[in-house]
Design a protein around this motif. Structure first.
Motif, mmCIF file in Angstrom:
data_model
loop_
_atom_site.group_PDB
_atom_site.id
_atom_site.type_symbol
_atom_site.label_atom_id
_atom_site.label_comp_id
_atom_site.label_asym_id
_atom_site.label_seq_id
_atom_site.Cartn_x
_atom_site.Cartn_y
_atom_site.Cartn_z
ATOM 1 N N LEU A 224 11.111 18.369 43.063
ATOM 2 C CA LEU A 224 12.449 18.261 43.280
ATOM 3 C C LEU A 224 12.931 19.139 44.603
ATOM 4 O O LEU A 224 14.155 18.905 45.038
ATOM 5 N N ALA A 225 12.065 19.830 45.368
ATOM 6 C CA ALA A 225 12.410 20.731 46.382
ATOM 7 C C ALA A 225 12.804 20.063 47.614
ATOM 8 O O ALA A 225 13.853 20.522 48.004
ATOM 9 N N GLY A 226 12.414 18.754 47.876
ATOM 10 C CA GLY A 226 12.916 18.056 48.972
ATOM 11 C C GLY A 226 13.926 17.247 48.740
ATOM 12 O O GLY A 226 14.339 16.345 49.765
ATOM 13 N N LEU A 227 14.435 16.960 47.672
ATOM 14 C CA LEU A 227 15.544 16.113 47.392
ATOM 15 C C LEU A 227 16.835 16.322 47.954
ATOM 16 O O LEU A 227 17.134 17.757 48.188
ATOM 17 N N ALA A 297 15.013 24.686 42.584
ATOM 18 C CA ALA A 297 13.788 24.186 43.243
ATOM 19 C C ALA A 297 14.088 24.194 44.814
ATOM 20 O O ALA A 297 13.087 23.892 45.520
ATOM 21 N N GLY A 298 15.317 24.421 45.181
ATOM 22 C CA GLY A 298 15.514 24.378 46.756
ATOM 23 C C GLY A 298 15.991 23.061 47.119
ATOM 24 O O GLY A 298 15.860 22.596 48.231
ATOM 25 N N ALA A 299 16.616 22.128 46.235
ATOM 26 C CA ALA A 299 16.932 20.716 46.781
ATOM 27 C C ALA A 299 18.496 20.977 47.529
ATOM 28 O O ALA A 299 19.033 21.933 47.373
ATOM 29 N N THR A 300 18.504 19.993 48.509
ATOM 30 C CA THR A 300 19.817 20.038 49.177
ATOM 31 C C THR A 300 20.924 19.503 48.161
ATOM 32 O O THR A 300 20.849 18.486 47.807
#
Length: 395
Positions: A224-227, A297-300
């Motif tokens: 999920l982090a880079g989404l 998670a750090g998603a945008t």
């Protein structure tokens, strides 16, 4: 030249404290933190100046949508499907010259299956035009090429499981082929993904931006982090709760920019024919919880409403007014006020390549919103609109 003096300034990323901001010829020419006694052209004392809001998910049904957006401080909208192309073209040309309507970018037509969604949503066109669809991966390149020719700014893709809808849908292979074709033409991809299956399918296909969050259960916490996700919580709540308009109707600040006839229809229970989902397991709590997972998670996260009202008519999710509801829903789901304001200003500008806006800084387009109070303390302060500038022109 106009100077706004004495307001707190949120520049799209951080709070600058009290400052003076000068605008000339449609752009910000100076930002002077620590100054401003209210003696400029606009006395902003007790208020907050922030970049004009960017609604990262709307559907345009007429020029009246754009005027309603601007009255609520939304200076740019990202249209995620409008038709036919001639209609979208007319609105694009208006946006180049009008100062009383929000600016826009658009996907134009959305990618869907032949005789499936979204084609079945459209009434018959008097000219005989029909919504194009894809029958398989082999149609992806032509579909994308046609959208490029029509001027689409990005590609919207309808992703749903055939088990969840009654009409034909795109296969996962076709979704992946559309992503490849779009990248080859320099277009970003945005996926309609309101279920766990659709969310995972779009992610695996390589979609750049996922819009909506699943109502049918928790998303997988992996990867999920880079989404980049535009949750459209206002629409997710409307799909799960028949009373979703109650909060809007209870706040005079949100009603101030709406036609009285629309307000009356809302009070009478008119939701613009939007049904509440009866699918098994559907709950708004799932959508809000999924935003919390994405934040952790750090998603945008981008702020967008999925507003699709016909101008002059009621709907469960309205242009302009619903953007302020979206901001509060994001805060309740776990975003800090600063994160919420970034999701509605600098982040969508960054994701969609709108380098001239989304921030208050010298050289940036003077799309500005002045509100009473401090939305970094109470995010609902964005509802108390005192002034709006579009490219330096005050509404």
């Amino acid at each position: 030249m106009t100077t706004i003096s004495g307001a707190r300034v949120f520049d799209g990323n951080d709070a600058l404290g009290v400052a003076s901001v000068t605008v000339e010829d449609g752009v910000v020419t100076a930002v002077r933190p620590g100054t401003g006694d209210g003696t400029g052209d606009v006395d902003g004392r007790g208020m907050t100046l922030l970049p004009g809001l960017i609604d990262a998910h709307v559907h345009l049904r007429g020029a009246g949508n754009l005027g309603q957006d601007l009255r609520h401080g939304v200076t740019t909208v990202l249209d995620m499907f409008s038709a036919p192309p001639q209609f979208t073209g007319v609105l694009r040309r208006r946006a180049q010259v009008r100062t009383d309507e929000a600016d826009l970018r658009s996907s134009g037509l959305m990618a869907g299956a032949v005789d499936g969604w979204p084609a079945v949503m459209l009434p018959p066109d008097p000219s005989g035009w029909r919504m194009p669809g894809l029958s398989g991966p082999q149609d992806a390149e032509q579909f994308v090429s046609d959208r490029v020719r029509e001027g689409s700014d990005y590609l919207k893709i309808f992703v749903e499981s055939s088990a969840d809808v009654t009409r034909p849908t795109l296969s996962p292979e076709t979704v992946a082929a559309l992503c490849v074709a779009a990248r080859s033409h320099g277009l970003q991809t945005v996926a309609h993904a309101p279920t766990r299956w659709a969310f995972r399918t779009a992610l695996e296909a390589g979609v750049d931006v996922l819009t909506h969050v699943p109502l049918d259960g928790p998303i997988d916490d992996a990867d999920l982090a880079g989404l980049v996700v535009c949750p459209t919580l206002a629409m997710m709540r409307a799909r799960a709760d028949a009373a979703s308009t109650d909060e809007l109707l209870a706040d005079p600040r949100l009603l101030a920019g709406l036609d009285p006839e629309v307000v009356a229809a809302l009070r009478a229970g008119d939701r613009g024919h939007l049904p509440v989902s009866t699918a098994p397991g559907v709950s708004y709590d799932h959508a809000a919880g999924n935003v919390g997972r994405l934040v952790d998670a750090g998603a945008t996260i981008l702020a967008g409403t999925d507003a699709n009202d016909v101008p002059g008519h009621a709907a469960a999710v309205l242009h302009g007014a619903s953007m302020h509801l979206e901001l509060e829903l994001l805060a309740r789901a776990g975003l800090t006020p600063r994160h919420v304001l970034r999701a509605a200003t600098s982040l969508p500008a960054d994701v969609f390549g709108l380098a001239d806006r989304g921030r208050i800084a010298p050289g940036k387009r003077a799309d500005l919103l002045l509100v009473e109070g401090d939305p970094l303390t109470d995010v609902t302060a964005t509802r108390d609109v005192r002034a709006v500038w579009r490219a330096g022109v005050r509404l």
